[in-house]
Write a protein that holds these residues in place. Structure first.
Motif, PDB file in Angstrom:
ATOM      1  N   MET A 194      11.091 -53.405  51.059  1.00  0.00           N
ATOM      2  CA  MET A 194      12.064 -52.432  51.554  1.00  0.00           C
ATOM      3  C   MET A 194      11.947 -51.177  50.692  1.00  0.00           C
ATOM      4  O   MET A 194      12.443 -51.123  49.567  1.00  0.00           O
ATOM      5  N   GLN A 195      11.308 -50.161  51.242  1.00  0.00           N
ATOM      6  CA  GLN A 195      10.867 -49.028  50.437  1.00  0.00           C
ATOM      7  C   GLN A 195      11.998 -48.138  49.938  1.00  0.00           C
ATOM      8  O   GLN A 195      11.839 -47.435  48.935  1.00  0.00           O
ATOM      9  N   ASP A 196      13.154 -48.137  50.588  1.00  0.00           N
ATOM     10  CA  ASP A 196      14.252 -47.265  50.152  1.00  0.00           C
ATOM     11  C   ASP A 196      15.400 -48.041  49.518  1.00  0.00           C
ATOM     12  O   ASP A 196      16.509 -47.532  49.391  1.00  0.00           O
ATOM     13  N   ASP A 197      15.157 -49.282  49.135  1.00  0.00           N
ATOM     14  CA  ASP A 197      16.134 -50.078  48.384  1.00  0.00           C
ATOM     15  C   ASP A 197      15.567 -50.254  46.973  1.00  0.00           C
ATOM     16  O   ASP A 197      14.721 -51.121  46.742  1.00  0.00           O
ATOM     17  N   GLU A 198      16.010 -49.405  46.049  1.00  0.00           N
ATOM     18  CA  GLU A 198      15.416 -49.378  44.715  1.00  0.00           C
ATOM     19  C   GLU A 198      15.534 -50.711  43.989  1.00  0.00           C
ATOM     20  O   GLU A 198      14.613 -51.134  43.285  1.00  0.00           O
TER      21      GLU A 198
ATOM     22  N   LEU B 106       6.850 -47.565  57.661  1.00  0.00           N
ATOM     23  CA  LEU B 106       7.283 -48.255  56.450  1.00  0.00           C
ATOM     24  C   LEU B 106       8.484 -49.120  56.766  1.00  0.00           C
ATOM     25  O   LEU B 106       9.285 -48.811  57.662  1.00  0.00           O
TER      26      LEU B 106
ATOM     27  N   LYS C 200      13.113 -53.061  45.659  1.00  0.00           N
ATOM     28  CA  LYS C 200      11.752 -52.581  45.406  1.00  0.00           C
ATOM     29  C   LYS C 200      11.322 -52.911  43.979  1.00  0.00           C
ATOM     30  O   LYS C 200      10.195 -53.367  43.743  1.00  0.00           O
TER      31      LYS C 200
ATOM     32  N   ALA D  90      12.019 -49.889  55.990  1.00  0.00           N
ATOM     33  CA  ALA D  90      13.115 -49.172  55.348  1.00  0.00           C
ATOM     34  C   ALA D  90      14.423 -49.588  56.002  1.00  0.00           C
ATOM     35  O   ALA D  90      14.435 -50.257  57.038  1.00  0.00           O
ATOM     36  N   LYS D  91      15.528 -49.196  55.408  1.00  0.00           N
ATOM     37  CA  LYS D  91      16.847 -49.606  55.918  1.00  0.00           C
ATOM     38  C   LYS D  91      17.052 -49.152  57.361  1.00  0.00           C
ATOM     39  O   LYS D  91      17.634 -49.876  58.175  1.00  0.00           O
ATOM     40  N   LYS D  92      16.566 -47.950  57.666  1.00  0.00           N
ATOM     41  CA  LYS D  92      16.726 -47.435  59.028  1.00  0.00           C
ATOM     42  C   LYS D  92      15.802 -48.134  60.021  1.00  0.00           C
ATOM     43  O   LYS D  92      15.962 -47.971  61.231  1.00  0.00           O
ATOM     44  N   LYS D  93      14.850 -48.894  59.504  1.00  0.00           N
ATOM     45  CA  LYS D  93      13.910 -49.592  60.377  1.00  0.00           C
ATOM     46  C   LYS D  93      14.011 -51.103  60.197  1.00  0.00           C
ATOM     47  O   LYS D  93      13.022 -51.835  60.323  1.00  0.00           O
ATOM     48  N   LYS D  94      15.222 -51.583  59.917  1.00  0.00           N
ATOM     49  CA  LYS D  94      15.415 -53.022  59.752  1.00  0.00           C
ATOM     50  C   LYS D  94      15.097 -53.797  61.016  1.00  0.00           C
ATOM     51  O   LYS D  94      14.870 -55.013  60.975  1.00  0.00           O
TER      52      LYS D  94
END
Length: 516
Positions: free
Chosen positions: A97-101, A48, A104, A50-54
């Motif tokens: 970006m799945q963990d940026d509400e 996915l 998203k 996500a911030k950790k996978k920018k």
């Protein structure tokens, strides 16, 4: 477009031709053609954005697609995109970006544009995350038996085909098409190609086809799945409204992993309808349109269990919709045709607190203040049959099916997805004499068999004059409603409520109450 042979087709795969990147759409012309993908997510998803996978935004993601077993469908979708001559594909798991509400929510609010402006939607219809689009197919399903016969009178040749399996794909055929989020993607995309276990299906507004019937069937009037919203310039508002109710019914049969997505997963379709119906976004109230109230509250929960529902959740109710909205229960519903109804109640005020910036999502609270006739009743059992008592008189036998029975009968469709209503029905000693119920009369209907009175069943909350819905009701045409205590209550000639049951009472015997 020039045909691609097997050798060239293989060379377009990620294995042979890497360099797949996630790029911002802001740098592309607005008319850039692109594809979209409908797919089943892994549980939990492995790949996915996500911030950790920018870092995925700044490098070739081919190695990640090749090394992740759940990314097979992404690899295949990229391969198909290239093979069809397109350069871009939008995939929700990799483009949001799945963990940026905040981001998203903003992206979900644009889903109507994302899918409706795409050239084609690729549907991984079997929903198998580790198999993707390349399935072990049985070729017998796409090789029909053919025969030619001659008509004995006209001597015309008639060509016949017989094959196993489907020639078209219905609304909930194939596992992926039973998913709530996928339903709106299929509605909005102008074209969809479904990759199923046995063959590939095609659908657009003008053609439904498959590998066994690549040209479809000419002069076939009925569509197995109706796409799009309808153009208001060539369609009446009544037809658009009917289309909305049909979509809601179909959507209510789909399943969701997260119950609170009940309205969010159809929000893009609602946004499109808002424009088609020429409404203000604020007119949308948790799945209902303000000017359709109170008649649209007459929906019924489908009485038969839905074998198509996937992953039934423990909770049968949705927290972010009022009880009077179809979205408040997690189960299939049936709408009532509104054009034949004459409203007897009126909406005085609506107070809605939205749960997010997306106005087409659910609500934290939504209070509906109405003026109408309300009748208090209790239930009892006589000779094994359920009856309702009005003003201490046994009035109507309670039945659950639309049977044209003579005598005093009333059809009550309980919202059995609600835990409290289900407990009442399963435990007679709890659900009969122990509770008081209320009937709110909403409309009268003239049918060829006689008059029908319709409304909703309520239970009282701990707040004065405030109720929640637990079902709907109607009196069959031959139910001997005329002259009954129930008719007296619904015409203001019989008062059955206590003063703490309502806010006010007018001179016509109509009560002012709130339903939440």
């Amino acid at each position: 477009m020039e045909k691609i042979g097997p050798d060239n087709f293989d060379r377009l795969s990620i294995e042979h031709l890497p360099n797949v990147r996630i790029i911002p759409s802001t740098g592309l012309p607005s008319n850039t053609p692109y594809l979209t993908l409908s797919h089943r997510w892994g549980n939990p998803p492995s790949l996915l954005l996500a911030k950790k996978k920018k870092f995925l935004l700044h490098e070739d993601i081919s190695p990640h697609l090749l090394n992740c077993s759940e990314a097979v469908v992404f690899r295949h979708a990229v391969h198909v995109t290239r093979s069809l001559g397109f350069r871009y594909i939008w995939i929700d798991a990799l483009c949001i970006m799945q963990d940026d509400e905040q981001e998203k929510t903003a992206d979900i609010m644009q889903m109507d544009e994302v899918y409706s402006n795409s050239s084609l939607n690729i549907s991984a219809a079997e929903g198998r995350v580790r198999e993707g689009l390349d399935l072990d197919r049985n070729t017998l399903y796409i090789n029909p038996h053919r025969a030619k016969v001659r008509h004995p009178i006209t001597q015309d040749d008639i060509h016949l085909q017989a094959f196993r399996g489907n020639s078209f794909l219905g609304p909930r055929e194939a596992p992926l098409n039973k998913r709530g989020w996928v339903y709106q993607e299929r509605i909005l995309a102008p074209r969809v190609v479904h990759f199923t276990q046995d063959q590939v299906f095609w659908e657009c507004s003008s053609l439904e086809a498959s590998e066994v019937l690549p040209q479809g069937i000419s002069r076939w009037p009925r569509k197995h799945f109706t796409k799009g919203i309808m153009d208001p310039s060539v369609t009446s508002m009544q037809q658009i409204k009917s289309r909305w109710f049909n979509i809601v019914e179909d959507y209510s049969h789909t399943s969701l992993t997260f119950t609170d997505d009940r309205l969010l997963a159809i929000s893009a379709v609602a946004k499109k309808f808002c424009s088609a119906l020429q409404r203000e976004p604020s007119d949308y109230l948790a799945g209902m349109w303000k000017d359709d109230l109170p008649l649209s509250m007459l929906w019924m929960q489908h009485s038969q269990p839905d074998t198509d529902m996937l992953e039934p959740t423990a909770a049968a109710e949705m927290n972010h919709a009022p009880s009077w909205s179809w979205a408040s229960i997690l189960g299939p519903i049936i709408s009532v045709e509104l054009s034949s109804l004459t409203a007897s109640a009126e909406v005085l005020n609506v107070q809605a607190v939205r749960m997010s910036p997306n106005i087409f999502d659910g609500t934290e609270s939504c209070r509906l203040r109405l003026r109408g006739h309300v009748c208090k009743f209790c239930r009892c059992t006589q000779n094994g049959a359920r009856w309702i008592n009005v003003a201490q008189h046994t009035e109507f036998q309670e039945i659950s099916d639309f049977e044209f029975q003579k005598g005093r009968t009333i059809v009550i469709d309980w919202d059995t997805s609600r835990k409290m209503a289900d407990e009442w029905l399963q435990t007679p000693e709890i659900g009969l004499a122990s509770f008081e119920y209320f009937l709110l009369h909403l409309a009268s209907e003239k049918s060829v068999d006689g008059a029908i009175e319709r409304g909703i069943v309520l239970r009282k909350t701990n707040v004065r004059g405030t109720f929640s819905r637990i079902g709907s009701f109607f009196t069959p045409p031959q139910s001997e409603y005329s002259g009954s205590k129930l008719e007296a209550a619904f015409t203001g000639r019989l008062a059955t409520l206590s003063t703490d049951d309502y806010f006010d009472l007018d001179f016509n015997g109509k009560y002012i109450v709130e339903v939440v």
